[in-house]
Design a protein around this motif. Structure first.
Motif, mmCIF file in Angstrom:
data_model
loop_
_atom_site.group_PDB
_atom_site.id
_atom_site.type_symbol
_atom_site.label_atom_id
_atom_site.label_comp_id
_atom_site.label_asym_id
_atom_site.label_seq_id
_atom_site.Cartn_x
_atom_site.Cartn_y
_atom_site.Cartn_z
ATOM 1 N N ILE A 42 3.628 8.757 0.266
ATOM 2 C CA ILE A 42 3.026 7.461 1.086
ATOM 3 C C ILE A 42 1.393 8.090 1.553
ATOM 4 N N ASP A 44 -2.112 8.689 3.141
ATOM 5 C CA ASP A 44 -2.376 9.576 4.171
ATOM 6 C C ASP A 44 -2.793 8.911 5.637
ATOM 7 N N SER A 45 -3.147 7.786 5.566
ATOM 8 C CA SER A 45 -3.311 6.790 6.700
ATOM 9 C C SER A 45 -3.011 5.452 6.681
ATOM 10 N N ALA A 46 -2.770 4.649 7.798
ATOM 11 C CA ALA A 46 -2.231 3.409 7.714
ATOM 12 C C ALA A 46 -2.967 2.370 6.830
ATOM 13 N N PRO A 47 -2.503 1.505 6.221
ATOM 14 C CA PRO A 47 -3.371 0.621 5.488
ATOM 15 C C PRO A 47 -4.427 -0.547 6.377
ATOM 16 N N GLN A 48 -5.467 -0.706 5.953
ATOM 17 C CA GLN A 48 -6.432 -1.313 6.590
ATOM 18 C C GLN A 48 -6.083 -2.825 6.498
ATOM 19 N N ASP A 51 0.331 -4.726 4.217
ATOM 20 C CA ASP A 51 1.030 -4.778 2.969
ATOM 21 C C ASP A 51 2.155 -5.851 3.032
#
Length: 480
Positions: A42, A44-48, A51
């Motif tokens: 996955i 390494d950080s949340a999506p801007q 999704d």
């Protein structure tokens, strides 16, 4: 996600869950992953940017399912059961939708009142003494905790507060610190590790009472410890009796231990986390005899009563002893009905403030199965455990290590601990079934627990054939 999409996606998720449960037997019960497997899969950080739901669903099979131990597989025989049923899942959906934080009656009246009634329903199913029920306008009552570990800790903290207040009332010069360093609690040497943890968190000494040949705590051993500790200046205040130990499902002798606790003014907490569900069956109710001596009683419907985690049922005889240990009333939590005597605020019964609407799961399950349906479910599991016991006894290479009372069979190959460790290693490496071990005295023992809602005789038979094959390999390797 708007309401229209939620309707569509919700139906898709129900289909996914139904397909998962329907096909779980075909999945490998234990995963083929190593620690740290998930992070590289996955970002390494949340999506801007958002999704899509389709991407998330696809990632469940690609990322999540490869690392899942399938607790509800009919080939999962480890630990103890964790309950799962479709009515409870539906109730959890409704709980999530209502989304209340039921710390007080005013925070959501139905959340509080349904819990009170469901705990009375369940108490009657167990034939608990009326002193534990709320409907009789007495001092008792029930509450849903998150786990048996929480229930034990809450009981210990309440008992500690009660003991301190009693001792300070008799000797006002005693400080809390002076009392605390002398308080001592007791449990069987077979008690769950969570009891020891409760002692650590509560800052009190906890002593293990040696169990007898049936792995049960008896009056004589407890009395001996009490006399020794009182002579040393210690203050016994709390005893945990276990009904259905984790190691081998043994039962402490409540009818012996209970009167001693009452006579010595010690709080008696009864932990029946696993076995408690069986007490709804008349043929197993005698295992609860002596609960009338208890100050608190707890078991987990989320283990064996088809109510999905978390739902740990706890009753007390005297609510003020429990709520007095935790009661704080800041202005922002007060409401006009809190002192009416008609309701309770469950925030005073537990360690967290917030709580979910967990009684919905009990309400759905109890109504959709009925008591008779739940009894039939328990009886089927007990029958399957005795079937496995019979298979073990037919093979002279194996031995049964403890009495089979409910749904757990403790067994081993006759011989060394090393050969049994090798057998368990082969069983869990093959990943066709899943077991965990325990130690009974100096013996390394394999535990075979009937767990899945969908397990049948055929699964037990296949599991035994698999165990026998691997045992033959282990014994052959031992000879070489």
């Amino acid at each position: 996600m708007n309401t229209s999409e939620f309707r569509r996606r919700g139906k898709e998720m129900v289909d996914y869950v139904a397909n998962y449960m329907e096909g779980i037997e075909g999945r490998q019960v234990y995963p083929d992953v190593e620690p740290g497997y998930l992070r590289p899969l996955i970002p390494d950080s949340a999506p801007q940017e958002p999704d899509t739901f389709e991407d998330i669903i696809n990632d469940i099979e690609k990322i999540i399912m490869p690392g899942v131990t399938h607790w509800h597989s009919p080939y999962f025989f480890a630990y103890f059961p964790t309950a799962s049923s479709y009515p409870a899942m539906l109730a959890d959906m409704l709980c999530g939708a209502i989304g209340c934080i039921g710390f007080s009656w005013a925070a959501s009246p139905a959340c509080t009142e349904l819990e009170t009634v469901m705990m009375d329903w369940l108490g009657k199913m167990l034939e608990l003494p009326k002193a534990f029920l709320t409907e009789n306008a007495g001092e008792g009552g029930g509450v849903i905790q998150g786990s048996a570990s929480e229930a034990t800790l809450v009981a210990l903290l309440a008992a500690r507060t009660k003991a301190i207040h009693r001792l300070q009332a008799a000797s006002p010069e005693l400080t809390q610190a002076a009392i605390m360093e002398k308080l001592v609690a007791y449990s069987s040497d077979q008690a769950h590790s969570s009891v020891e943890r409760a002692g650590l968190i509560g800052g009190v000494k906890l002593k293990a009472i040696p169990s007898d040949g049936n792995f049960a705590m008896r009056a004589s051993a407890l009395q001996e410890a009490l006399e020794r500790d009182r002579a040393a200046g210690l203050i016994p205040f709390f005893v945990v009796a276990t009904l259905g130990t984790t190691t081998c499902c043994s039962f402490d002798n409540l009818l012996e231990v209970g009167p001693i606790c009452n006579k010595e003014d010690m709080w008696l907490h009864v932990d029946a986390a696993y076995a408690g569900s069986a007490f709804i069956c008349p043929e197993f109710r005698h295992l609860l005899n002596g609960v009338e001596f208890a100050d608190s009683f707890n078991f987990n419907p989320h283990k064996w009563l088809l109510v999905n985690f978390d739902c740990s049922a706890m009753w007390v005889k005297k609510r003020p002893d429990l709520t007095g240990a935790f009661r704080l009333d800041p202005t922002y939590l007060k409401h006009s009905h809190q002192d009416s005597g008609l309701i309770t605020d469950y925030r005073h019964w537990q360690i967290p403030l917030g709580r979910r609407f967990r009684s919905l799961k009990m309400w759905f399950v109890f109504r959709m199965y009925g008591v008779k349906g739940l009894q039939a479910y328990i009886r089927k599991h007990v029958q399957l455990s005795h079937e496995f016991e019979s298979l073990v006894l037919q093979d002279p290479r194996f031995e049964i290590c403890a009495e089979v009372t409910l749904g757990l069979v403790c067994f081993r190959l006759k011989g060394s601990n090393k050969v049994n460790e090798a057998l368990l290693q082969r069983i869990n490496s093959a990943k066709k079934i899943h077991l965990v071990p325990c130690h009974l005295r100096d013996k390394f023992v394999l535990r075979f627990a009937i767990c899945s809602r969908t397990v049948e005789s055929a699964h037990v038979q296949r599991a035994w054939e698999h165990i026998k094959e691997l045992a033959a390999d282990v014994l052959q390797a031992e000879r070489e």
